[in-house]
Design an enzyme around this catalytic site. Structure first.
Site, PDB file in Angstrom:
ATOM      1  N   GLY A 189      79.860 -48.213 -28.895  1.00  0.00           N
ATOM      2  CA  GLY A 189      79.843 -47.750 -27.520  1.00  0.00           C
ATOM      3  C   GLY A 189      79.668 -46.243 -27.498  1.00  0.00           C
ATOM      4  N   TYR A 190      79.398 -45.711 -26.314  1.00  0.00           N
ATOM      5  CA  TYR A 190      79.115 -44.286 -26.161  1.00  0.00           C
ATOM      6  C   TYR A 190      80.117 -43.626 -25.221  1.00  0.00           C
ATOM      7  CZ  TYR A 190      74.905 -44.949 -28.773  1.00  0.00           C
ATOM      8  OH  TYR A 190      74.035 -45.232 -29.795  1.00  0.00           O
TER       9      TYR A 190
END
Length: 156
Positions: free
Chosen positions: A28-29
């Site tokens: 994820g970011y």
């Protein structure tokens, strides 16, 4: 400063029979702005946080910093990431003097298979295996940070 030099290609043929390792990756970011992407990732049984800078004009080179963190820390950080988790299996495929990392995506990016090769310089020559398709280096649609925002399923 660490510099990452890589080229990216679509995969247009069977590669799995040539792979020597397969690892499931979930990522994820925390930030997906091009000037500084901040990614957290579970790769197999290890966790990582990675910061990448904006790519150069060709899209092949950019700053990269990575540190191993615990899987629990990644899981905690995934809870506050931007929407759109990337789920994929990465295959390592030796080809001549280079190693291709071939990512087979799942979920909203199902059907997309991309190969990356890290190089010592942008001018480095390497043999292209028969299963390698069109080059997409610098095409931001294929950046993982963009695939979470505009997944492959929406392209058709």
């Amino acid at each position: 400063m660490a510099q990452e030099i890589e080229r990216k290609f679509l995969v247009s043929g069977e590669f799995k029979e040539f792979s020597r390792k397969a690892t499931r990756i979930t990522q994820g970011y925390l930030s997906s702005v091009p000037e500084r992407t901040v990614r957290v990732r579970i790769k197999g049984d290890k966790g990582y946080i990675t910061i990448k800078g904006k790519g150069n004009d060709s899209g092949a080179s950019r700053f990269e910093w990575e540190k191993e963190i615990s899987v629990q820390e990644v899981q905690d950080l995934l809870a506050i990431c931007e929407p759109g988790v990337i789920d994929k299996t990465r295959y390592l495929v030796d080809s001549g003097n280079v190693v291709f990392e071939v990512d087979e995506f799942y979920g909203d990016n199902e059907g997309l298979v991309v190969a990356e090769v890290e190089l010592k310089s942008e001018e480095q020559n390497f043999d292209k295996p028969s299963w390698l398709g069109d080059e997409v280096t610098g095409d931001v649609r294929y950046y993982n940070s963009m695939l979470m925002k505009n997944p492959y399923k929406n392209w058709k």
